[in-house]
Structure formats: structure tokens, C-alpha cells
Scaffold this motif. Structure first.
Motif, mmCIF file in Angstrom:
data_model
loop_
_atom_site.group_PDB
_atom_site.id
_atom_site.type_symbol
_atom_site.label_atom_id
_atom_site.label_comp_id
_atom_site.label_asym_id
_atom_site.label_seq_id
_atom_site.Cartn_x
_atom_site.Cartn_y
_atom_site.Cartn_z
ATOM 1 N N LEU A 163 35.976 35.798 27.806
ATOM 2 C CA LEU A 163 36.737 36.431 28.880
ATOM 3 C C LEU A 163 36.951 37.922 28.678
ATOM 4 N N ASP A 164 36.558 38.430 27.533
ATOM 5 C CA ASP A 164 36.883 39.817 27.213
ATOM 6 C C ASP A 164 36.252 40.832 28.166
ATOM 7 N N GLU A 165 35.049 40.605 28.611
ATOM 8 C CA GLU A 165 34.380 41.582 29.468
ATOM 9 C C GLU A 165 34.859 41.537 30.910
ATOM 10 N N CYS A 166 35.081 40.354 31.454
ATOM 11 C CA CYS A 166 35.445 40.275 32.876
ATOM 12 C C CYS A 166 36.850 40.807 33.137
ATOM 13 N N LEU A 167 37.753 40.702 32.187
ATOM 14 C CA LEU A 167 39.116 41.196 32.399
ATOM 15 C C LEU A 167 39.440 42.446 31.574
ATOM 16 N N ARG A 168 38.456 42.917 30.823
ATOM 17 C CA ARG A 168 38.584 44.148 30.045
ATOM 18 C C ARG A 168 39.745 44.095 29.046
ATOM 19 N N LEU A 169 39.817 42.998 28.346
ATOM 20 C CA LEU A 169 40.794 42.827 27.280
ATOM 21 C C LEU A 169 40.046 42.500 26.001
ATOM 22 N N GLY A 170 40.579 42.921 24.889
ATOM 23 C CA GLY A 170 39.988 42.565 23.615
ATOM 24 C C GLY A 170 40.324 41.120 23.250
ATOM 25 N N GLU A 171 39.503 40.529 22.405
ATOM 26 C CA GLU A 171 39.698 39.128 22.024
ATOM 27 C C GLU A 171 41.077 38.895 21.405
ATOM 28 N N SER A 172 41.528 39.793 20.553
ATOM 29 C CA SER A 172 42.847 39.608 19.929
ATOM 30 C C SER A 172 43.968 39.682 20.967
ATOM 31 N N THR A 173 43.824 40.528 21.982
ATOM 32 C CA THR A 173 44.820 40.626 23.055
ATOM 33 C C THR A 173 44.808 39.352 23.898
ATOM 34 N N ILE A 174 43.632 38.805 24.128
ATOM 35 C CA ILE A 174 43.519 37.566 24.894
ATOM 36 C C ILE A 174 44.226 36.428 24.161
ATOM 37 N N ILE A 175 43.997 36.326 22.880
ATOM 38 C CA ILE A 175 44.632 35.266 22.083
ATOM 39 C C ILE A 175 46.149 35.451 22.082
ATOM 40 N N GLU A 176 46.603 36.678 21.929
ATOM 41 C CA GLU A 176 48.047 36.958 21.948
ATOM 42 C C GLU A 176 48.640 36.668 23.323
ATOM 43 N N SER A 177 47.897 36.984 24.382
ATOM 44 C CA SER A 177 48.351 36.690 25.745
ATOM 45 C C SER A 177 48.545 35.188 25.925
ATOM 46 N N MET A 178 47.589 34.429 25.445
ATOM 47 C CA MET A 178 47.684 32.975 25.578
ATOM 48 C C MET A 178 48.883 32.437 24.799
ATOM 49 N N ARG A 179 49.021 32.873 23.572
ATOM 50 C CA ARG A 179 50.111 32.389 22.731
ATOM 51 C C ARG A 179 51.468 32.704 23.364
ATOM 52 N N ARG A 180 51.651 33.932 23.794
ATOM 53 C CA ARG A 180 52.923 34.340 24.380
ATOM 54 C C ARG A 180 53.142 33.712 25.754
ATOM 55 N N PHE A 181 52.074 33.555 26.532
ATOM 56 C CA PHE A 181 52.192 32.950 27.863
ATOM 57 C C PHE A 181 52.672 31.508 27.762
ATOM 58 N N VAL A 182 52.046 30.745 26.902
ATOM 59 C CA VAL A 182 52.430 29.334 26.758
ATOM 60 C C VAL A 182 53.884 29.225 26.311
ATOM 61 N N ARG A 183 54.267 30.023 25.331
ATOM 62 C CA ARG A 183 55.653 29.999 24.858
ATOM 63 C C ARG A 183 56.612 30.373 25.991
ATOM 64 N N ALA A 184 56.292 31.422 26.749
ATOM 65 C CA ALA A 184 57.167 31.867 27.838
ATOM 66 C C ALA A 184 57.290 30.809 28.927
ATOM 67 N N VAL A 185 56.186 30.182 29.291
ATOM 68 C CA VAL A 185 56.228 29.166 30.344
ATOM 69 C C VAL A 185 57.113 27.994 29.919
ATOM 70 N N VAL A 186 56.979 27.560 28.691
ATOM 71 C CA VAL A 186 57.812 26.453 28.208
ATOM 72 C C VAL A 186 59.286 26.867 28.201
ATOM 73 N N GLU A 187 59.579 28.064 27.719
ATOM 74 C CA GLU A 187 60.969 28.509 27.638
ATOM 75 C C GLU A 187 61.578 28.779 29.012
ATOM 76 N N VAL A 188 60.810 29.319 29.938
ATOM 77 C CA VAL A 188 61.336 29.659 31.261
ATOM 78 C C VAL A 188 61.377 28.451 32.198
ATOM 79 N N PHE A 189 60.306 27.675 32.215
ATOM 80 C CA PHE A 189 60.179 26.607 33.202
ATOM 81 C C PHE A 189 60.348 25.197 32.630
#
Length: 187
Positions: free
Chosen positions: A54-80
């Protein structure tokens, strides 16, 4: 996913975790937007995609993508989590049954589909459904409905062909013969 639901999730996640907020870097340039970070997490979940795809289509680095996923899942569980990630209560069950009744499926709890060859398979979907927990234990909320003058007291699930042969799973007819059977067919 409807746009307003997507935007609500982005807004809530961004408010919950400041990491998702767009900021300027030391050179004064804008960094990644919350939409980029949340979208990449959704894509990973929806398509079972590895970060490096996914790094090329959204112009994010692999480490940022992994961090986005980790933080997104945690946030969704905590918020919703308290509202949406829980077993359904009686009101939820009644709402599901009513909604499906209006769609022409009296007594139907939900439609189950499995991704063949993807990240989800039959056993994972079955284990994730709170509605199926009670059914597997031999318990289910009482339902009363009739179809063609036959009366039923137990709900059912619409399911695709990958699911186990349980009486409560109603599967579409693969090759219908006649007009009557063509209304219940896999396209």
C-alpha cells in the motif's frame, strides 16, 4: 461504507489520538493527513493487504502504515468498543429481526459471508459472531414467524456455500431450475 460513517470514524479517531492529526514538519510542510492514515488502515483490513503493498498508492512509508494500523485498531476499540464491539442485547436483536423482516426475510438474524482465499474463513467468521455464540450453546432468542403456512420458533442466518451444514444456515440455490427458485440464487 457510506461517506458519513467513514467521516465520523475518521473524526473520532483523530480526536482520540493526536497522532492522526495533520501537522507541519520542521520545514513547515504539511505532513500526512488523517484521511491518508485511516484509509491505509481500512485498506489493510478490507483487502487483507500487507503494508508494503500500500505504500505507493497512498504515499506512506511501510513503517507509517504499520503504525497507522496499530493506532487505528486501538482507537476504534477504545472509542467505539462499548457501543459496537459487544454482544447484541435484546433491543439489538429485535432491531435486526425487524430490519430483516422489512427486507422480506422474517426470522433472519443476519447475512453471513466468508472471504474465500482471504483473511477470513468459515471458522473465523463463526468465532467472531456474538449472535452465533448462543446458537452454538443450544440457546437462541425466541422467534415466531411463518413462511408458506409453516410456523417457526428459531431464527436463521443467510449464509454462503462455505458454511457448515447447520439447519439454521439458509444457503442460496446454486443452479435454480424454474422461476420460483430463481428468486433465491447466487449471482
Amino acid at each position: 461504507m457510506k461517506r458519513d460513517i467513514y467521516c465520523k470514524i475518521v473524526k473520532e479517531v483523530e480526536e482520540h489520538d493526536p497522532w492522526f492529526q495533520q501537522r507541519r514538519n520542521a520545514a513547515g510542510e504539511l505532513g500526512l493527513s488523517s484521511l491518508q492514515k485511516v484509509t491505509v488502515a481500512f485498506r489493510m483490513l478490507a483487502y487483507d493487504a500487507p503494508a508494503d503493498s500500500l505504500d505507493e498508492c497512498l504515499r506512506l512509508g511501510e513503517s507509517t502504515i504499520i503504525e497507522s494500523m496499530r493506532r487505528f485498531v486501538r482507537a476504534v476499540v477504545e472509542v467505539f468498543g462499548d457501543e459496537y464491539i459487544r454482544a447484541p442485547n435484546k433491543e439489538d436483536t429485535a432491531r435486526l429481526l425487524d430490519m430483516n423482516q422489512r427486507r422480506g426475510f422474517p426470522g433472519c438474524w443476519e447475512a453471513l459471508t466468508a472471504y474465500i482465499g482471504g483473511s477470513l474463513n468459515e471458522i473465523n467468521v463463526l468465532h467472531r459472531s456474538h449472535l452465533l455464540d448462543n446458537l452454538a450453546a443450544g440457546e437462541a432468542p425466541k422467534v415466531q414467524f411463518s413462511i408458506n403456512e409453516h410456523y417457526y420458533t428459531m431464527g436463521y442466518y443467510l449464509a454462503d456455500g462455505i458454511y457448515t451444514e447447520w439447519a439454521t444456515f439458509i444457503k442460496p440455490i446454486q443452479s435454480p431450475v424454474g422461476r420460483k427458485r430463481q428468486h433465491f440464487v447466487v449471482q
